[in-house]
Scaffold this active site. Structure first.
Site, PDB file in Angstrom:
ATOM      1  N   CYS A  76       0.860  -1.179   0.000  1.00 47.00           N
ATOM      2  CA  CYS A  76       0.000   0.000   0.000  1.00 47.00           C
ATOM      3  C   CYS A  76       0.896   1.227   0.000  1.00 47.00           C
ATOM      4  O   CYS A  76       1.663   1.449   0.955  1.00 47.00           O
ATOM      5  CB  CYS A  76      -0.898  -0.012   1.235  1.00 47.00           C
ATOM      6  SG  CYS A  76      -1.918   1.459   1.346  1.00 47.00           S
ATOM      7  N   HIS A 170      -2.862  -4.100 -10.661  1.00 48.68           N
ATOM      8  CA  HIS A 170      -3.545  -2.890 -11.149  1.00 48.68           C
ATOM      9  C   HIS A 170      -3.912  -3.066 -12.608  1.00 48.68           C
ATOM     10  O   HIS A 170      -3.133  -3.597 -13.404  1.00 48.68           O
ATOM     11  CB  HIS A 170      -2.641  -1.660 -10.992  1.00 48.68           C
ATOM     12  CG  HIS A 170      -2.380  -1.326  -9.570  1.00 48.68           C
ATOM     13  ND1 HIS A 170      -3.197  -0.501  -8.836  1.00 48.68           N
ATOM     14  CD2 HIS A 170      -1.406  -1.743  -8.719  1.00 48.68           C
ATOM     15  CE1 HIS A 170      -2.744  -0.419  -7.602  1.00 48.68           C
ATOM     16  NE2 HIS A 170      -1.652  -1.165  -7.495  1.00 48.68           N
ATOM     17  N   ASN A 201      -7.090  -3.935  -8.537  1.00 49.47           N
ATOM     18  CA  ASN A 201      -7.387  -2.515  -8.390  1.00 49.47           C
ATOM     19  C   ASN A 201      -7.588  -1.994  -9.807  1.00 49.47           C
ATOM     20  O   ASN A 201      -6.941  -2.489 -10.742  1.00 49.47           O
ATOM     21  CB  ASN A 201      -6.204  -1.795  -7.738  1.00 49.47           C
ATOM     22  CG  ASN A 201      -5.914  -2.311  -6.345  1.00 49.47           C
ATOM     23  OD1 ASN A 201      -6.631  -2.004  -5.400  1.00 49.47           O
ATOM     24  ND2 ASN A 201      -4.868  -3.122  -6.198  1.00 49.47           N
ATOM     25  N   GLU A 219     -10.529   0.581  -5.592  1.00 53.47           N
ATOM     26  CA  GLU A 219      -9.540  -0.324  -4.994  1.00 53.47           C
ATOM     27  C   GLU A 219     -10.129  -1.690  -4.656  1.00 53.47           C
ATOM     28  O   GLU A 219     -11.237  -1.784  -4.108  1.00 53.47           O
ATOM     29  CB  GLU A 219      -8.971   0.276  -3.715  1.00 53.47           C
ATOM     30  CG  GLU A 219      -7.927   1.328  -3.969  1.00 53.47           C
ATOM     31  CD  GLU A 219      -7.165   1.667  -2.699  1.00 53.47           C
ATOM     32  OE1 GLU A 219      -6.913   0.770  -1.871  1.00 53.47           O
ATOM     33  OE2 GLU A 219      -6.826   2.852  -2.541  1.00 53.47           O
ATOM     34  N   CYS A 228      -4.563   6.442  -4.304  1.00 53.89           N
ATOM     35  CA  CYS A 228      -3.925   5.122  -4.236  1.00 53.89           C
ATOM     36  C   CYS A 228      -2.486   5.282  -4.720  1.00 53.89           C
ATOM     37  O   CYS A 228      -2.254   5.625  -5.890  1.00 53.89           O
ATOM     38  CB  CYS A 228      -4.699   4.133  -5.107  1.00 53.89           C
ATOM     39  SG  CYS A 228      -3.971   2.482  -5.121  1.00 53.89           S
ATOM     40  N   THR A 230       0.121   2.957  -4.882  1.00 55.46           N
ATOM     41  CA  THR A 230       0.573   1.939  -5.841  1.00 55.46           C
ATOM     42  C   THR A 230      -0.140   2.151  -7.177  1.00 55.46           C
ATOM     43  O   THR A 230       0.446   1.952  -8.246  1.00 55.46           O
ATOM     44  CB  THR A 230       0.296   0.510  -5.310  1.00 55.46           C
ATOM     45  OG1 THR A 230      -1.066   0.425  -4.875  1.00 55.46           O
ATOM     46  CG2 THR A 230       1.226   0.145  -4.163  1.00 55.46           C
ATOM     47  N   GLY A 231      -1.399   2.604  -7.115  1.00 58.25           N
ATOM     48  CA  GLY A 231      -2.163   2.868  -8.338  1.00 58.25           C
ATOM     49  C   GLY A 231      -1.565   4.012  -9.137  1.00 58.25           C
ATOM     50  O   GLY A 231      -1.530   3.959 -10.377  1.00 58.25           O
TER      51      GLY A 231
HETATM   52  N1  LIG Z   1      -6.573  -2.050  -1.897  1.00 61.08           N
HETATM   53  C1  LIG Z   1      -5.240  -2.332  -2.333  1.00 61.08           C
HETATM   54  C2  LIG Z   1      -4.217  -2.069  -1.263  1.00 61.08           C
HETATM   55  C3  LIG Z   1      -4.128  -0.631  -0.841  1.00 61.08           C
HETATM   56  C4  LIG Z   1      -3.505   0.282  -1.919  1.00 61.08           C
HETATM   57  C5  LIG Z   1      -3.339   1.668  -1.401  1.00 61.08           C
HETATM   58  N2  LIG Z   1      -4.460   2.446  -1.143  1.00 61.08           N
HETATM   59  C6  LIG Z   1      -2.180   2.433  -1.994  1.00 61.08           C
HETATM   60  O1  LIG Z   1      -2.066   3.624  -1.663  1.00 61.08           O
HETATM   61  O2  LIG Z   1      -1.352   1.873  -2.685  1.00 61.08           O
HETATM   62  C7  LIG Z   1      -5.112  -3.801  -2.773  1.00 61.08           C
HETATM   63  O3  LIG Z   1      -5.897  -4.652  -2.324  1.00 61.08           O
HETATM   64  O4  LIG Z   1      -4.217  -4.092  -3.554  1.00 61.08           O
END
Ligand SMILES: N[C@@H](CCC[C@H](N)C(=O)O)C(=O)O
Length: 283
Positions: A76, A170, A201, A219, A228, A230-231
């Site tokens: 995350c 993603h 995601n 997500e 997000c 990672t997004g």
């Molecule tokens: N919901 C995501 C994990 C959380 C990602 C996050 N909000 C971020 O900022 O990267 C998943 O299940 O992969």
């Protein structure tokens, strides 16, 4: 039993943080985490993050996180910035002589290194993105292929998608007008689509300029969130791979901007953004 917690957010992507440094297992189980994340009957959050002891001599701490639906993601991005600020606050409270600003964090996506920089923002070495279908994972293309600008059908419409793993999966779609996307309706259909065996995601992205992307996210395990990390990283990678943007860009999310850079040298992604404590309390 009473447990201290702190509520943090990174651009409105909010988390309950628990000091779990005295034991290897999370102090709360998944059902409890789901209840605490409830915005009406609980504290309200997109997830619960546990600061655990180091997993090996190469790391300082371990991060584990439960999404608001109780599932456990590998990584995350906004959460790890919050964790860095939380750990710095905990170490300062303990009177550590030389408070650390850089932490090596063990995650299910490998070692991630956040660094608190001069203006209080957190710059994170997010590691290298993974692109092979088996690494995402997705069955949209063959296991050893990359899913770049591939067509898939969702809600009786063809979408051109690019799949990127930042440790977590993603699926990125570039659109003309990001505000026009009915995220509530379309998001879950992508998340649970059979081509994503571990769900995904999903990011919808509008290119404003080669160094400015506007993104909205649904997500996995949390639904619509304000940001997000990672997004945002996966979005930049997809933009570069499809020739839509430069290797460094601002990704504008509903909660605010993140600066993302994909190094042409070491192939690693660097994300810079804020993390703030909102309040602390006792469960
Ligand atoms: N919901 C995501 C994990 C959380 C990602 C996050 N909000 C971020 O900022 O990267 C998943 O299940 O992969």
């Amino acid at each position: 039993m009473s447990i201290e917690f702190s509520k943090y957010h990174g651009l409105g992507n909010d988390f309950i943080l628990i000091d779990n440094r005295d034991r290897d297992e999370p102090r709360l189980d998944r059902d409890r985490a789901v209840k605490l994340c409830d915005r009406h009957f609980g504290i309200g959050a997109d997830g619960v993050i546990f600061a655990l002891p180091a997993a090996n001599s190469e790391t300082d701490y371990t991060m584990r996180i439960f999404n608001s639906d109780g599932s456990e993601p590998e990584m995350c991005g906004n959460g790890i910035r919050c964790l860095a600020r939380f750990l710095a606050d905990l170490e300062a409270a303990r009177g550590r002589e030389t408070p650390r600003s850089t932490f090596r964090i063990h995650t299910l996506a490998g070692t991630i290194v956040p660094q608190i920089v001069a203006d209080g923002q957190v710059r994170v070495d997010m590691g290298v993105p993974h692109l092979l279908a088996r690494e995402i994972p997705t069955t949209l293309v063959d296991a050893e292929e990359k899913a770049i600008d591939r067509s898939m059908e969702v809600a009786d419409r063809q979408w051109s998608v690019t799949c990127v793993s930042m440790g977590n999966p993603h699926c990125i779609t570039f659109v003309e007008d990001v505000a026009a996307i009915d995220l509530e309706k379309i998001g879950p259909l992508f998340e649970h689509h059979p081509v994503f065996p571990q769900r995904t995601n999903v990011e919808f992205v509008e290119v404003v300029a080669r160094d400015r992307l506007k993104m909205r996210v649904w997500e996995r395990g949390a639904g619509i969130t304000l940001a997000c990390g990672t997004g945002a990283c996966a979005t930049l990678v997809a933009g570069v791979l499809t020739g839509r943007c430069d290797r460094a860009a601002t990704v504008e999310l509903p909660g605010g901007p993140l600066a993302i850079e994909w190094s042409g040298g070491d192939g690693r992604i660097y994300m810079t953004g804020p993390a703030e404590c909102v309040f602390t309390g006792q469960i």
